[in-house]
Design a protein around this motif. Structure first.
Motif, PDB file in Angstrom:
ATOM      1  N   LEU A 150      38.390  33.226  50.277  1.00  0.00           N
ATOM      2  CA  LEU A 150      38.376  33.037  48.826  1.00  0.00           C
ATOM      3  C   LEU A 150      37.455  31.862  48.468  1.00  0.00           C
ATOM      4  O   LEU A 150      36.664  31.930  47.517  1.00  0.00           O
ATOM      5  N   PHE A 151      37.559  30.804  49.268  1.00  0.00           N
ATOM      6  CA  PHE A 151      36.679  29.642  49.093  1.00  0.00           C
ATOM      7  C   PHE A 151      35.227  30.071  49.264  1.00  0.00           C
ATOM      8  O   PHE A 151      34.351  29.717  48.469  1.00  0.00           O
ATOM      9  N   ALA A 177      34.171  33.015  36.795  1.00  0.00           N
ATOM     10  CA  ALA A 177      33.898  32.283  35.554  1.00  0.00           C
ATOM     11  C   ALA A 177      34.150  30.796  35.751  1.00  0.00           C
ATOM     12  O   ALA A 177      33.354  29.962  35.312  1.00  0.00           O
ATOM     13  N   PHE A 178      35.226  30.459  36.459  1.00  0.00           N
ATOM     14  CA  PHE A 178      35.516  29.037  36.616  1.00  0.00           C
ATOM     15  C   PHE A 178      34.617  28.370  37.657  1.00  0.00           C
ATOM     16  O   PHE A 178      34.385  27.172  37.589  1.00  0.00           O
ATOM     17  N   SER A 179      34.079  29.150  38.596  1.00  0.00           N
ATOM     18  CA  SER A 179      33.037  28.597  39.469  1.00  0.00           C
ATOM     19  C   SER A 179      31.808  28.261  38.644  1.00  0.00           C
ATOM     20  O   SER A 179      31.160  27.238  38.849  1.00  0.00           O
ATOM     21  N   ALA A 180      31.479  29.145  37.703  1.00  0.00           N
ATOM     22  CA  ALA A 180      30.315  28.914  36.845  1.00  0.00           C
ATOM     23  C   ALA A 180      30.531  27.666  35.995  1.00  0.00           C
ATOM     24  O   ALA A 180      29.619  26.844  35.833  1.00  0.00           O
ATOM     25  N   VAL A 181      31.762  27.495  35.480  1.00  0.00           N
ATOM     26  CA  VAL A 181      32.058  26.292  34.698  1.00  0.00           C
ATOM     27  C   VAL A 181      31.889  25.052  35.571  1.00  0.00           C
ATOM     28  O   VAL A 181      31.329  24.043  35.136  1.00  0.00           O
ATOM     29  N   LEU A 204      37.231  37.900  38.129  1.00  0.00           N
ATOM     30  CA  LEU A 204      36.515  37.344  36.970  1.00  0.00           C
ATOM     31  C   LEU A 204      36.900  35.889  36.737  1.00  0.00           C
ATOM     32  O   LEU A 204      36.058  35.046  36.432  1.00  0.00           O
ATOM     33  N   GLN A 205      38.195  35.595  36.923  1.00  0.00           N
ATOM     34  CA  GLN A 205      38.637  34.207  36.755  1.00  0.00           C
ATOM     35  C   GLN A 205      37.962  33.300  37.780  1.00  0.00           C
ATOM     36  O   GLN A 205      37.424  32.245  37.448  1.00  0.00           O
ATOM     37  N   LEU A 206      37.968  33.766  39.033  1.00  0.00           N
ATOM     38  CA  LEU A 206      37.353  32.981  40.107  1.00  0.00           C
ATOM     39  C   LEU A 206      35.890  32.694  39.786  1.00  0.00           C
ATOM     40  O   LEU A 206      35.420  31.554  39.887  1.00  0.00           O
ATOM     41  N   ALA A 238      33.941  31.996  46.215  1.00  0.00           N
ATOM     42  CA  ALA A 238      33.531  31.106  45.127  1.00  0.00           C
ATOM     43  C   ALA A 238      32.210  30.442  45.499  1.00  0.00           C
ATOM     44  O   ALA A 238      31.308  30.314  44.673  1.00  0.00           O
ATOM     45  N   GLY A 239      32.102  30.048  46.778  1.00  0.00           N
ATOM     46  CA  GLY A 239      30.894  29.351  47.241  1.00  0.00           C
ATOM     47  C   GLY A 239      29.662  30.226  47.196  1.00  0.00           C
ATOM     48  O   GLY A 239      28.578  29.770  46.833  1.00  0.00           O
ATOM     49  N   LEU A 289      40.701  41.104  37.159  1.00  0.00           N
ATOM     50  CA  LEU A 289      41.014  39.875  36.436  1.00  0.00           C
ATOM     51  C   LEU A 289      40.859  38.654  37.340  1.00  0.00           C
ATOM     52  O   LEU A 289      40.194  37.681  36.984  1.00  0.00           O
ATOM     53  N   SER A 290      41.456  38.729  38.545  1.00  0.00           N
ATOM     54  CA  SER A 290      41.413  37.540  39.401  1.00  0.00           C
ATOM     55  C   SER A 290      39.979  37.233  39.831  1.00  0.00           C
ATOM     56  O   SER A 290      39.570  36.074  39.871  1.00  0.00           O
TER      57      SER A 290
END
Lengths: 83, 562
Positions: free
Chosen positions: B377-378, B459-463, B455-457, B381-382, B452-453
């Motif tokens: 999962l890390f 979008a918040f990586s982008a933030v 997209l959350q992962l 995101a990476g 959903l999960s």
């Protein structure tokens, strides 16, 4: 040569893109409240698990990588100069 | 239908391209993967072609679902690569690309170790020319290191195969599994080509040094042949789960601080192979399906990203993040296509990465590997962070470098467009790909929780990226080299050798000096005794000799009587 202004040359547009991103994020965060997420692993059940994991893993990744530079970074021709 | 191994078509075409005029050669180049694909499609499934050479049974063509999907994949990859390189007037590169693609096909259809070994080494040799063709000093030395490491992998494979042959009397390449000495050798051979941690550096060293078009070919074949070989020989080997997890995580740190954008992609390639290795290690139907589907998608989206960076390098002559930026103003089509590739590798829903990576993630959860799941999962995101955002951002947006280079040649745009279309097609209609997988697929990628999960992962990586960038915490792109495992053989070992040879020559000098001194002393003493003025060289009077004889006789008489 004068060049016409491109989309991202205007600060306003960059701001708009960032705001869109923030709004999307807020919506996704709210979606976590409303929608029932089907869970395969107990950790996933924590509220906002993917939100927090996505954000913090990236911050941690970048900050660790930045520290790694202190140990790993050499000049561009590091290998050539001594080959 | 005639049972014609695919590599034969590519090898024959390579010979023809070497002698035909340019235009005709281009037509042949383009039609080779098409004809090859049609012939492959006509072959009977689950069949094998066997040749008897002396007492050995060789299987140059084994068709089963596992080899077939890689066969199709390599035809597609070869076609895309050839279209991308069509503007080239470099016959040598065209010939070696065909031979390289043919060798990859030969390797996945090989049913025995000897055939596999032959194509394993052919992959190494033919691909090396795509690195040498860059014609820079860096490329030359990187190419030599690449060949040495690849040949070592081949030698390990042959040694392992011979050990197994001694034990079992069979050369057939089927499930091996870890355990015996021979299997460990083969595992290492596959591991080198698969870029296992610490054995990975040939990839990040050589791929970014190859030609613009060469890197596109390189990124498609070698490592995916290794993934195939692992899936065939070591599915369900638990060690692979942990090796794969490490592979997904450590390269992303390097990718964040690397300046050469093609090297960033090389690191992200190891990260993606990590997901496949984890899937193979789990060995369940879902996991192996996921690994193979991901290999399929990776060839296309990584090819697309390599193409877009190749197009940038081709037009601007630069590839360092520190030298680029703002290219979207003059290369909008390339920018868009690159973003499609970036979305696919980041596994955005409706792009290809999503439908395959989620299978592996799901399989990891089913097997209760919590820590490995977190690691993946890390890494997910990476990968979005460095391949999904960093690549397009630093090349096409970010700080405006002032470069206004035109779009690349039309053949490059076509190749990138087809790749992008495939990414979206497979991403939105994954059942096309699922129907080719070796096991039955009952998996549904687009359930609400997954989408959903994910997209959350993302979008918040982008933030996180936006925040780090705005707050100035994000490390700037710097002209630099980051030391990695290659430091061991490019710096440490040469340094040790230098020290040892230095010591040896110092000792030799001392010994030589001592010898010289003692030689001189000996020679001096010899000279003193035997030289022109030496005692022993003097002329003696006869009288004194008679006297001495008398003395000796007297002495012996005396001794006799005592």
């Amino acid at each position: 040569m004068s060049e016409h202004k491109h989309f991202f040359d205007k600060v306003r547009n960059v701001r708009a893109v960032l705001w869109t991103l923030f709004v999307v994020c807020v919506l996704l965060f709210v979606a976590d409240l409303i929608l029932e997420r089907h869970v395969d692993h107990p950790w996933e059940a924590f509220f906002g698990f993917y939100v927090l994991f996505g954000f913090f893993s990236c911050v941690v990744l970048v900050l660790i990588a930045k520290q790694m530079r202190k140990v790993l970074m050499r000049k561009e021709n590091y290998y050539e100069d001594n080959d | 239908m005639i049972e014609l191994p695919s590599f034969v078509i590519f090898y024959v075409a390579a010979i023809l391209v070497a002698v035909l005029p340019h235009r005709l050669g281009q037509v042949l180049l383009l039609s080779t993967p098409v004809i090859g694909g049609i012939i492959l499609h006509g072959l009977t499934a689950d069949s094998a072609l066997e040749w008897r050479v002396m007492q050995l049974v060789l299987t140059p063509l084994r068709i089963d679902p596992l080899s077939l999907i890689f066969g199709y994949l390599f035809h597609i990859a070869a076609f895309l690569g050839i279209v991308f390189a069509l503007h080239l007037r470099d016959r040598w590169q065209s010939v070696t690309s065909l031979l390289y693609a043919g060798s990859a096909l030969g390797a996945v259809f090989a049913g025995d170790f000897l055939t596999l070994f032959f194509f394993w080494e052919m992959l190494a040799l033919t691909s090396a020319f795509l690195i040498f063709a860059r014609k820079t000093e860096r490329a030359r030395s990187a190419g030599i290191r690449y060949v040495i490491i690849q040949v070592i992998s081949g030698v390990l494979l042959l040694a392992g195969a011979l050990v197994i042959y001694r034990q079992t009397g069979s050369l057939a390449f089927n499930h091996i599994g870890l355990g015996t000495f021979g299997s460990v050798l083969i595992f290492l051979a596959f591991g080198i080509k698969c870029a296992f941690p610490l054995l990975h550096n040939w990839l990040t060293d050589a791929y970014p040094e190859a030609t613009v078009t060469g890197t596109v070919f390189l990124s498609a074949f070698t490592t995916k042949v290794a993934v195939y070989a692992l899936a065939r020989g070591f599915a369900g080997t638990e060690a692979l789960v942990y090796i794969g997890a490490v592979m997904t995580c450590f390269p992303i740190f390097y990718a964040v601080i690397e300046n050469d954008l093609r090297r960033v992609l090389a690191y992200s390639m190891i990260n993606q192979i990590g997901f496949m290795v984890v899937g193979i290690g789990l060995g369940t139907a879902l996991a192996v399906n996921g690994a193979i589907a991901h290999a399929f998608n990776d060839v296309i989206f990584k090819g697309l990203l390599m193409m877009s960076m190749g197009a940038v390098l081709f037009r601007t002559g630069r590839i360092n993040g520190s030298d680029l930026g703002g290219l979207h103003k003059s290369m909008p089509i390339t920018t868009t296509l690159c973003i499609v590739g970036a979305a696919s590798i980041s596994a955005f829903p409706l792009f290809s990465g999503f439908v395959s990576k989620s299978m592996v993630m799901m399989a990891v959860l089913e097997e209760n590997h919590s820590i490995v799941w977190l690691a993946l999962l890390f890494a997910s995101a990476g990968v979005f962070h460095h391949a999904g955002i960093k690549i397009p951002f630093f090349a096409f947006f970010g700080h405006d470098s002032g470069i206004r280079s035109p779009e690349p040649p039309v053949n490059m745009l076509i190749a990138m467009s087809i790749s992008a279309a495939l990414c979206v097609l497979i991403g939105s209609y994954p059942w096309l790909l699922y129907s080719l997988l070796p096991f039955e697929v009952s998996y549904t990628p687009f359930d609400r929780s997954h989408v959903l999960s994910q997209l959350q992962l993302l979008a918040f990586s982008a933030v996180a990226f936006a925040w780090l960038k705005i707050s100035g915490l994000y490390p700037p792109e710097l002209r630099s080299t980051n030391i990695d495992a290659e430091w061991l053989y490019r710096r440490f070992v040469p340094c040790i050798i230098r020290v040892i040879t230095g010591e040896i020559s110092r000792v030799r000098d001392v010994v030589m000096k001592l010898l010289r001194v003692s030689n001189k002393t000996i020679m001096n003493s010899v000279f003193r005794h035997y030289g022109p003025k030496g005692t022993l060289a003097r002329t003696w009077p006869t009288g004194s000799m008679v006297l001495w004889v008398a003395v000796l006789l007297a002495a012996s008489l005396l001794l006799y009587y005592l």
